[in-house]
Design an enzyme around this catalytic site. Sequence first.
Site, mmCIF file in Angstrom:
data_model
loop_
_atom_site.group_PDB
_atom_site.id
_atom_site.type_symbol
_atom_site.label_atom_id
_atom_site.label_comp_id
_atom_site.label_asym_id
_atom_site.label_seq_id
_atom_site.Cartn_x
_atom_site.Cartn_y
_atom_site.Cartn_z
ATOM 1 N N ARG A 46 0.849 -1.196 0.000
ATOM 2 C CA ARG A 46 0.000 0.000 0.000
ATOM 3 C C ARG A 46 0.882 1.243 0.000
ATOM 4 N NH1 ARG A 46 -1.490 1.711 4.690
ATOM 5 N NH2 ARG A 46 -2.262 -0.276 5.462
ATOM 6 N N TYR A 98 -16.353 16.873 -15.681
ATOM 7 C CA TYR A 98 -16.849 15.499 -15.581
ATOM 8 C C TYR A 98 -17.903 15.411 -14.471
ATOM 9 C CZ TYR A 98 -16.961 10.541 -14.420
ATOM 10 O OH TYR A 98 -17.388 9.263 -14.120
ATOM 11 N N ASP A 170 -7.147 19.165 -14.610
ATOM 12 C CA ASP A 170 -7.470 17.809 -15.055
ATOM 13 C C ASP A 170 -7.101 17.746 -16.538
ATOM 14 O OD1 ASP A 170 -8.673 15.481 -16.008
ATOM 15 O OD2 ASP A 170 -10.267 15.567 -14.488
ATOM 16 N N LYS A 195 -8.136 6.575 -19.275
ATOM 17 C CA LYS A 195 -8.421 7.101 -20.607
ATOM 18 C C LYS A 195 -7.187 6.987 -21.505
ATOM 19 C CE LYS A 195 -12.392 7.809 -18.738
ATOM 20 N NZ LYS A 195 -12.268 8.205 -17.391
HETATM 21 O O1 P1T Z 1 -13.293 7.057 -14.060
HETATM 22 P P1 P1T Z 1 -12.080 7.497 -13.294
HETATM 23 O O2 P1T Z 1 -10.823 6.821 -13.724
HETATM 24 O O3 P1T Z 1 -12.294 7.462 -11.823
HETATM 25 O O4 P1T Z 1 -11.823 9.031 -13.712
HETATM 26 C C1 P1T Z 1 -12.709 10.075 -13.420
HETATM 27 C C2 P1T Z 1 -12.560 11.186 -14.421
HETATM 28 C C3 P1T Z 1 -11.809 12.303 -14.077
HETATM 29 N N1 P1T Z 1 -11.642 13.324 -14.936
HETATM 30 C C4 P1T Z 1 -12.182 13.317 -16.156
HETATM 31 C C5 P1T Z 1 -11.980 14.478 -17.077
HETATM 32 C C6 P1T Z 1 -12.938 12.216 -16.580
HETATM 33 O O5 P1T Z 1 -13.445 12.231 -17.817
HETATM 34 C C7 P1T Z 1 -13.144 11.124 -15.692
HETATM 35 C C8 P1T Z 1 -13.968 9.949 -16.061
HETATM 36 N N2 P1T Z 1 -14.770 10.146 -17.177
HETATM 37 C C9 P1T Z 1 -15.608 9.223 -17.746
HETATM 38 C C10 P1T Z 1 -15.794 7.992 -17.272
HETATM 39 C C11 P1T Z 1 -16.317 9.692 -18.956
HETATM 40 O O6 P1T Z 1 -16.852 8.874 -19.729
HETATM 41 O O7 P1T Z 1 -16.342 10.910 -19.154
#
Ligand code: P1T
Length: 378
Positions: A46, A98, A170, A195
């Site tokens: 961890r 988001y 972000d 992503k």
């Molecule tokens: O899904 P996660 O890995 O927890 O990430 C969150 C997140 C944070 N910032 C941005 C700009 C994002 O687009 C996302 C997650 N977005 C999607 C799942 C989507 O389809 O837009």
Amino acid sequence: MKFATKAIHAGQEPDDSTGAIMTPIFQTSTYVQAGLGENKGFEYSRTSNPTRTALEACIAAIENGKYGLAFASGMAAESAILSLLSSGDHIVSCDDLYGGTYRLFERVMRRYGVEASYVPVGNLVAYEQAIRPNTKMIWLETPTNPLLGLVDIQAIAEIAHRRNLLVVVDNTFASPYFQQPLKLGADIVVHSTTKYINGHSDVIGGALVLNNEEVYQAIKFYQNAAGSVPSPFDSWLTLRGIKTLAVRMRQHEENARTVAKFLAEHPRVERVYYPGLPSHPDHELAKRQMSGFGGMVSFQFKGTHADVAQLVRRFKVFALAESLGGVESLVCHPASMTHGSIPQEIREARGLTDTLLRLSVGIEDIEDIIGDLEQVLR
Ligand code: P1T
């Protein structure tokens, strides 16, 4: 080293004991200690794990930052940033972001006494006006999800740093290949590595990159204390994905440009959102602060919500799904999917209507991508 070289090599030395060129998956929870206080730099996974350490170093290198931290999801990475705040603190955020980030601000942080204000994405004066004596952070997404709006990172950093505020960017949509917020004055870069960074739609992950040691130590402390770390296998998959980030991003962009042009000329399309189109209100800013425009394209369909509901069933190459940034093309209906947690009246006031569709343009053959859009819109 240049970007593509760092993406393949940074943080990854051949394994000492075997010469293995690929960083092993250190699938271990703990590490044998020779005596009390005698270890090889790892005590418990961890706290740190060698596969994760390699990933953290690689992501830091491609974002041109000193320190990297990897998390179990993008939301976990965001939560780690928010752990810097205390009850009574305030965040100024862009108003297109988001849906999960909005939900975290409104349904979690607000209960802990941290409040967020939302200002129109590109309006620099509005950011300045929204700052209060208890503001600690300016939170930006650029390009934004899902309307591909842009914020001038350098201008916001100047406003923020006059008041000792942290600037969080972000960078998920641009990826470090097309935008490097730390160079523009941002303090913390956050990614959903789910992503483009991983790029193959097979891992949920997040990461932070920053230069300030004090802030890094505070977040690293939280990472260990709260514990939302990625597994060794997910760290390894993400490292593997990053190796092709540069070539993937170039192809995503080439395909997205063609898609945006195609949609802009289509009679069934009301409006296209893509920073690479000269008609985008922030096209000049995009050219200045990004080295490319990315692979995300949103558009308003000329029709009703019911038309859109029918239309999304007809795609053959694009898959109807949440998420983005993988090699395959995806289509998303933000109002009911990724941004469903934003109340309807707020969503619609921001332009996120029921006829908006968001495309994550993949790297399939462009003729098949355009052919699919053509048959669906027909
Ligand atoms: O899904 P996660 O890995 O927890 O990430 C969150 C997140 C944070 N910032 C941005 C700009 C994002 O687009 C996302 C997650 N977005 C999607 C799942 C989507 O389809 O837009």
